[in-house]
Motif scaffolding. Structure first.
Motif, PDB file in Angstrom:
ATOM      1  N   GLU A   1       0.878  -1.196   0.038  1.00  0.00           N
ATOM      2  CA  GLU A   1       0.082   0.041   0.082  1.00  0.00           C
ATOM      3  C   GLU A   1       0.929   1.302   0.034  1.00  0.00           C
ATOM      4  O   GLU A   1       0.423   2.437  -0.692  1.00  0.00           O
ATOM      5  CB  GLU A   1      -1.009  -0.051   0.857  1.00  0.00           C
ATOM      6  CG  GLU A   1      -2.089  -1.105   1.147  1.00  0.00           C
ATOM      7  CD  GLU A   1      -2.910  -1.124   2.369  1.00  0.00           C
ATOM      8  OE1 GLU A   1      -3.850  -1.795   2.281  1.00  0.00           O
ATOM      9  OE2 GLU A   1      -2.246  -0.884   3.397  1.00  0.00           O
ATOM     10  N   ARG A   2       1.833   1.244   0.955  1.00  0.00           N
ATOM     11  CA  ARG A   2       2.969   2.386   1.004  1.00  0.00           C
ATOM     12  C   ARG A   2       3.580   2.544  -0.562  1.00  0.00           C
ATOM     13  O   ARG A   2       3.653   3.813  -1.101  1.00  0.00           O
ATOM     14  CB  ARG A   2       4.015   2.288   1.737  1.00  0.00           C
ATOM     15  CG  ARG A   2       3.300   1.942   3.222  1.00  0.00           C
ATOM     16  CD  ARG A   2       4.394   1.717   4.258  1.00  0.00           C
ATOM     17  NE  ARG A   2       3.894   1.576   5.467  1.00  0.00           N
ATOM     18  CZ  ARG A   2       3.655   2.449   6.552  1.00  0.00           C
ATOM     19  NH1 ARG A   2       3.717   3.634   6.250  1.00  0.00           N
ATOM     20  NH2 ARG A   2       2.912   1.823   7.801  1.00  0.00           N
TER      21      ARG A   2
ATOM     22  N   LEU B   1       0.575   4.005  -3.119  1.00  0.00           N
ATOM     23  CA  LEU B   1       0.657   5.341  -2.768  1.00  0.00           C
ATOM     24  C   LEU B   1       1.849   6.280  -3.242  1.00  0.00           C
ATOM     25  O   LEU B   1       1.501   7.433  -3.787  1.00  0.00           O
ATOM     26  CB  LEU B   1       0.408   5.800  -1.308  1.00  0.00           C
ATOM     27  CG  LEU B   1      -0.112   7.100  -0.822  1.00  0.00           C
ATOM     28  CD1 LEU B   1      -1.403   7.474  -1.189  1.00  0.00           C
ATOM     29  CD2 LEU B   1      -0.064   7.220   0.784  1.00  0.00           C
ATOM     30  N   GLU B   2       2.921   5.937  -3.015  1.00  0.00           N
ATOM     31  CA  GLU B   2       3.981   6.618  -3.531  1.00  0.00           C
ATOM     32  C   GLU B   2       4.175   6.888  -5.025  1.00  0.00           C
ATOM     33  O   GLU B   2       4.445   7.830  -5.705  1.00  0.00           O
ATOM     34  CB  GLU B   2       5.526   6.200  -3.100  1.00  0.00           C
ATOM     35  CG  GLU B   2       6.608   6.957  -3.096  1.00  0.00           C
ATOM     36  CD  GLU B   2       7.869   6.323  -2.495  1.00  0.00           C
ATOM     37  OE1 GLU B   2       8.983   7.291  -2.115  1.00  0.00           O
ATOM     38  OE2 GLU B   2       7.879   5.241  -2.217  1.00  0.00           O
TER      39      GLU B   2
ATOM     40  N   HIS C   1       1.378   9.169  -6.077  1.00  0.00           N
ATOM     41  CA  HIS C   1       1.673  10.678  -5.769  1.00  0.00           C
ATOM     42  C   HIS C   1       2.735  10.929  -6.917  1.00  0.00           C
ATOM     43  O   HIS C   1       2.402  12.301  -7.426  1.00  0.00           O
ATOM     44  CB  HIS C   1       2.311  10.578  -4.407  1.00  0.00           C
ATOM     45  CG  HIS C   1       2.981  11.958  -4.245  1.00  0.00           C
ATOM     46  ND1 HIS C   1       1.877  12.924  -4.044  1.00  0.00           N
ATOM     47  CD2 HIS C   1       3.899  12.416  -3.903  1.00  0.00           C
ATOM     48  CE1 HIS C   1       2.736  14.192  -3.715  1.00  0.00           C
ATOM     49  NE2 HIS C   1       4.057  13.983  -3.609  1.00  0.00           N
TER      50      HIS C   1
ATOM     51  N   PHE D   1      -6.344   8.398  -4.518  1.00  0.00           N
ATOM     52  CA  PHE D   1      -5.248   8.766  -3.626  1.00  0.00           C
ATOM     53  C   PHE D   1      -5.931   8.564  -2.099  1.00  0.00           C
ATOM     54  O   PHE D   1      -5.336   8.047  -1.041  1.00  0.00           O
ATOM     55  CB  PHE D   1      -4.767   9.931  -3.717  1.00  0.00           C
ATOM     56  CG  PHE D   1      -3.547  10.527  -2.628  1.00  0.00           C
ATOM     57  CD1 PHE D   1      -2.075  10.462  -2.894  1.00  0.00           C
ATOM     58  CD2 PHE D   1      -4.066  11.173  -1.504  1.00  0.00           C
ATOM     59  CE1 PHE D   1      -1.444  10.677  -1.792  1.00  0.00           C
ATOM     60  CE2 PHE D   1      -2.943  11.972  -0.576  1.00  0.00           C
ATOM     61  CZ  PHE D   1      -1.748  11.531  -0.820  1.00  0.00           C
ATOM     62  N   HIS D   2      -7.030   9.425  -2.141  1.00  0.00           N
ATOM     63  CA  HIS D   2      -7.449   9.295  -0.365  1.00  0.00           C
ATOM     64  C   HIS D   2      -8.375   7.919  -0.158  1.00  0.00           C
ATOM     65  O   HIS D   2      -8.275   7.471   0.840  1.00  0.00           O
ATOM     66  CB  HIS D   2      -8.733  10.416  -0.648  1.00  0.00           C
ATOM     67  CG  HIS D   2      -8.087  11.790  -0.512  1.00  0.00           C
ATOM     68  ND1 HIS D   2      -7.906  12.430   0.560  1.00  0.00           N
ATOM     69  CD2 HIS D   2      -7.788  12.708  -1.393  1.00  0.00           C
ATOM     70  CE1 HIS D   2      -7.177  13.584   0.668  1.00  0.00           C
ATOM     71  NE2 HIS D   2      -7.136  13.866  -0.708  1.00  0.00           N
TER      72      HIS D   2
ATOM     73  N   LEU E   1      -7.041   5.052  -1.181  1.00  0.00           N
ATOM     74  CA  LEU E   1      -5.808   4.141  -0.517  1.00  0.00           C
ATOM     75  C   LEU E   1      -5.534   4.406   0.783  1.00  0.00           C
ATOM     76  O   LEU E   1      -5.384   3.663   1.634  1.00  0.00           O
ATOM     77  CB  LEU E   1      -4.601   4.544  -1.690  1.00  0.00           C
ATOM     78  CG  LEU E   1      -4.413   3.729  -2.615  1.00  0.00           C
ATOM     79  CD1 LEU E   1      -3.111   4.386  -3.636  1.00  0.00           C
ATOM     80  CD2 LEU E   1      -4.094   2.330  -2.335  1.00  0.00           C
ATOM     81  N   ILE E   2      -5.551   5.659   1.121  1.00  0.00           N
ATOM     82  CA  ILE E   2      -5.513   5.952   2.603  1.00  0.00           C
ATOM     83  C   ILE E   2      -6.510   5.334   3.475  1.00  0.00           C
ATOM     84  O   ILE E   2      -6.511   5.012   4.497  1.00  0.00           O
ATOM     85  CB  ILE E   2      -5.187   7.443   2.790  1.00  0.00           C
ATOM     86  CG1 ILE E   2      -4.400   7.983   2.129  1.00  0.00           C
ATOM     87  CG2 ILE E   2      -5.253   7.801   4.396  1.00  0.00           C
ATOM     88  CD1 ILE E   2      -3.944   9.409   2.031  1.00  0.00           C
TER      89      ILE E   2
ATOM     90  N   HIS F   1      -0.157  16.682  -0.419  1.00  0.00           N
ATOM     91  CA  HIS F   1      -0.112  15.326  -0.547  1.00  0.00           C
ATOM     92  C   HIS F   1       1.223  14.766  -0.021  1.00  0.00           C
ATOM     93  O   HIS F   1       1.392  13.878   0.354  1.00  0.00           O
ATOM     94  CB  HIS F   1      -0.523  14.871  -1.938  1.00  0.00           C
ATOM     95  CG  HIS F   1      -1.906  14.723  -2.242  1.00  0.00           C
ATOM     96  ND1 HIS F   1      -2.490  14.413  -3.407  1.00  0.00           N
ATOM     97  CD2 HIS F   1      -2.947  15.513  -1.468  1.00  0.00           C
ATOM     98  CE1 HIS F   1      -3.965  14.511  -3.598  1.00  0.00           C
ATOM     99  NE2 HIS F   1      -4.119  15.048  -2.201  1.00  0.00           N
TER     100      HIS F   1
ATOM    101  N   VAL G   1       2.001  11.975   2.406  1.00  0.00           N
ATOM    102  CA  VAL G   1       2.692  10.786   2.016  1.00  0.00           C
ATOM    103  C   VAL G   1       3.978  10.512   2.751  1.00  0.00           C
ATOM    104  O   VAL G   1       4.150   9.544   3.301  1.00  0.00           O
ATOM    105  CB  VAL G   1       3.339  10.916   0.459  1.00  0.00           C
ATOM    106  CG1 VAL G   1       4.048   9.857  -0.078  1.00  0.00           C
ATOM    107  CG2 VAL G   1       1.808  10.822  -0.477  1.00  0.00           C
TER     108      VAL G   1
END
Length: 224
Positions: free
Chosen positions: A114-115, A118-119, A122, A144-145, A147-148, A189, A193
């Motif tokens: 997941e990290r 997200l990276e 971004h 993006f959101h 995923l969080i 963002h 991140v």
């Protein structure tokens, strides 16, 4: 008001896409103030305007009601909701606290995959912001959101965040209509991140709260 809008023709997309695109068009007009609070969204007029049957119109109106931009009233049908400045403030305040909580949980619970996702997302969004590609940036911003939200590993919190985000979606999209604002969003963002990658719950919480307040400020400025 509605009579001044011109019908759209030549669209042969599938019915499901029709209803979604119609809802997006109407929600943008409501947010921009082209419809007055209490104005009826007449099915027959809308079928003529968009050149479709009543089914996709009804589906589009259902989406508007789900997003609290319209209301169903007995004997009146679907009317435009009174989306006041105060109501928008309340929704952003609630969303800011929910996203902040999601950030705190996600910082502690995100998987390695997941990290990485997200990276990478971004990084891709940086180019979209520079090029001013609003629709593509908005779609990636939602991803993006989400995923969080998913990284909280809490189904109920994720569902709550997604429900409120759906209601705020027209306003959040509305505030991303300029390249400078997209670039500021991307810079915000970056803070989010980095906090998540550093597994820093407090920083992530604060960064997401500030990010939502920044979006709220942009929307409310446009509403004045």
């Amino acid at each position: 008001m509605s009579g001044a809008r011109q019908p759209e023709t030549g669209n042969d997309t599938p019915r499901t896409l029709h209803s979604t695109s119609i809802a997006q068009k109407l929600e943008a007009e409501i947010v921009a103030g082209h419809y007055a609070a209490g104005e009826k969204l007449d099915e027959q007029s809308l079928t003529r305007r968009f050149g479709v049957s009543r089914t996709p119109i009804r589906e589009a109106l259902h989406e508007l009601v789900a997003r609290s931009l319209a209301e169903r009233k007995p004997y009146k049908g679907v009317i435009v909701a009174d989306v006041s400045r105060e109501r928008v403030e309340q929704m952003f305040e609630a969303m800011a606290e929910i996203e902040a909580l999601c950030g705190r949980f996600a910082a502690e619970r995100m998987t390695v995959g997941e990290r990485v996702a997200l990276e990478q997302l971004h990084g891709a969004m940086a180019e979209l912001a520079r090029e001013g590609r609003q629709d593509a940036y908005d779609a990636s911003n939602s991803e993006f959101h989400q995923l969080i939200f998913g990284a909280t590993q809490n189904l109920d919190l994720t569902a709550l965040a997604n429900t409120l985000r759906l209601k705020l979606a027209p306003f959040r999209k509305f505030q991303l209509q300029s390249t400078p604002r997209m670039e500021r969003s991307h810079a915000e963002h970056e803070e989010i991140v980095q906090a998540l990658l550093d597994r820093d719950p407090k920083r992530a919480e604060k960064a997401l709260r500030r990010h939502l307040m920044s979006a709220a400020r942009e929307v409310l400025t446009r509403m004045t």
